[in-house]
Scaffold this active site. Structure first.
Site, mmCIF file in Angstrom:
data_model
loop_
_atom_site.group_PDB
_atom_site.id
_atom_site.type_symbol
_atom_site.label_atom_id
_atom_site.label_comp_id
_atom_site.label_asym_id
_atom_site.label_seq_id
_atom_site.Cartn_x
_atom_site.Cartn_y
_atom_site.Cartn_z
ATOM 1 N N THR A 119 0.822 -1.216 0.000
ATOM 2 C CA THR A 119 0.000 0.000 0.000
ATOM 3 C C THR A 119 0.850 1.257 0.000
ATOM 4 O O THR A 119 0.466 2.282 -0.558
ATOM 5 C CB THR A 119 -0.924 -0.023 1.237
ATOM 6 O OG1 THR A 119 -1.807 -1.124 1.098
ATOM 7 C CG2 THR A 119 -1.725 1.243 1.383
ATOM 8 N N SER A 125 2.287 -8.022 -0.404
ATOM 9 C CA SER A 125 2.955 -8.993 0.468
ATOM 10 C C SER A 125 2.114 -10.237 0.722
ATOM 11 O O SER A 125 2.621 -11.236 1.222
ATOM 12 C CB SER A 125 3.359 -8.338 1.787
ATOM 13 O OG SER A 125 2.234 -7.988 2.546
ATOM 14 N N THR A 154 1.619 -4.345 4.229
ATOM 15 C CA THR A 154 1.430 -4.588 5.666
ATOM 16 C C THR A 154 0.863 -5.971 5.968
ATOM 17 O O THR A 154 0.952 -6.438 7.099
ATOM 18 C CB THR A 154 0.490 -3.534 6.282
ATOM 19 O OG1 THR A 154 -0.764 -3.596 5.607
ATOM 20 C CG2 THR A 154 1.079 -2.140 6.191
ATOM 21 N N ASP A 155 0.269 -6.628 4.956
ATOM 22 C CA ASP A 155 -0.451 -7.884 5.251
ATOM 23 C C ASP A 155 0.439 -8.937 5.907
ATOM 24 O O ASP A 155 0.003 -9.651 6.807
ATOM 25 C CB ASP A 155 -1.053 -8.473 3.968
ATOM 26 C CG ASP A 155 -2.263 -7.679 3.481
ATOM 27 O OD1 ASP A 155 -2.632 -6.698 4.140
ATOM 28 O OD2 ASP A 155 -2.821 -8.060 2.442
HETATM 29 N N1 DGL Z 1 -1.795 -5.960 -0.719
HETATM 30 C C1 DGL Z 1 -1.433 -5.707 0.604
HETATM 31 C C2 DGL Z 1 0.016 -6.027 0.876
HETATM 32 O O1 DGL Z 1 0.879 -5.695 0.114
HETATM 33 C C3 DGL Z 1 -1.687 -4.283 0.920
HETATM 34 C C4 DGL Z 1 -1.758 -4.096 2.362
HETATM 35 C C5 DGL Z 1 -0.915 -2.965 2.819
HETATM 36 O O2 DGL Z 1 0.193 -2.751 2.337
HETATM 37 O O3 DGL Z 1 -1.411 -2.272 3.704
HETATM 38 O O4 DGL Z 1 0.311 -6.573 1.884
#
Ligand code: DGL
Length: 330
Positions: A15, A62, A95-96
């Protein structure tokens, strides 16, 4: 005046590299589209904190990260940290699964130089995005001498967390990152302030080095619920060297699943009882007779972190006593 630190910044997507159609899109947006240089261009102030050297290693969300991505990030960090003109590093990350990558780095990097993994809950394009300040804070933490020797850190929402403990605990709020025993410190106006340090062994004090790891053993996770069927457990156990069983409560297991899990242990699969509650210790020989069944228990590691730890542990030993001691040490 002291010289500015040299900080390597590695972009991997998420994100923090996202872009929404409109500023009101705080939760619906395209992830992993902005390059690391473009993200850094949003915080020219960071150049006052450190000399920055940016590179794009990956550009993916992620949730897609498998073991090969963890190994690639670790190897690249290791080679950067070995350079005399690199004082620390920042990894921008979705963040995931940030807590898994960070814990893996915490256990396998062989350097006292600060490594900070950072993401954001809102893309840079959103109203009240946390992207710019989180990245600025991450650079401030990586550049500061007080961050040395603490292992891998996760910075978000003005807080500094140890990689061992931090968990993403909310799906959309800015205040998403929690450590069950509290954060290590705050960051305020480009200055970290620490109040505690990690108690468990990490980086230089672990037996794992990213430089000698080429693959990780397959470890899977089973999430418990009352109607979980035996066939599903057997299918997952069939392909794994290790199995984290995210049991109910204190790592409890439904009666009809005892036999498939005992059978897996008899075949050499290392079965580890964890808890799906998200917090707390799983007591060995408490809810189940682990000695008799040949099972292990986590200490307090949540299932995704237990997966990382068991995979690393299995590169050292398959001895149940050795593996159990690892859960209690890291
Ligand atoms: N697709 C999610 C990731 O890359 C986005 C979540 C985030 O980065 O907050 O983990």
């Amino acid at each position: 005046m002291t010289a500015k630190a040299n900080i390597a910044v590695i972009g991997t997507g998420g994100t923090i590299a996202g872009q929404g159609e409109a500023a009101v899109n705080t939760s619906a947006y395209a992830c992993s589209v902005l390059g690391i240089d473009a993200i850094l261009d949003t915080i020219p102030q960071a150049r006052a904190l450190a000399n920055l050297r940016a590179e794009q290693l990956l550009q993916i969300g992620s949730e897609n990260f498998d073991n090969t991505h963890l190994l690639a990030i670790g190897r690249r960090l290791s080679s950067l940290l070995a350079q005399d003109d690199v004082d620390g590093a920042v990894v921008t990350h979705g963040t995931d699964t940030i807590e898994e990558t960070a814990y893996f780095l915490h256990l396998t990097l062989k350097s006292a130089k600060p490594v900070v993994v950072v993401g954001s809950m809102r893309p840079p394009s959103a109203l009240s995005s946390d992207a710019a300040l989180n990245l600025y804070d991450a650079i401030a933490v990586a550049a500061h001498p007080s961050s040395r020797g603490l292992g891998t850190l996760v910075v978000a929402n003005d807080e500094i967390h140890t990689a061992r403990d931090v968990v993403k605990s909310n799906s959309f709020k800015l205040e998403a990152f929690r450590s069950p025993y509290g954060m290590l410190g705050y960051v305020i106006e480009g200055q970290p302030r620490y109040y505690r340090s990690p108690a468990r062994a990490h980086t230089l004090a672990t037996p794992w080095s990213i430089d000698t790891l080429s693959t990780l053993p397959k470890v899977d996770i089973v999430y418990a619920y009352g109607a979980l069927d035996r066939g599903a457990v057997e299918a997952i156990a069939a392909g794994a060297q290790g199995l984290i069983y995210a049991g109910t409560g204190n790592g409890n297991i439904a009666g009809h699943l005892l036999e498939p899990l005992r059978d897996a242990a008899r075949r050499g699969v290392r079965v580890v009882r964890a808890t799906r509650t998200g917090n707390g210790i799983v007591l060995r020989n408490g809810a189940q007779p682990d000695d008799e069944y040949g099972w292990l228990t986590v200490d307090d590691q949540i299932p995704p972190k237990a997966r990382i730890l068991l995979a690393l542990a299995l590169t050292q030993s398959s001895d149940a006593r050795v593996l159990q001691a690892i859960f209690e040490r890291y």
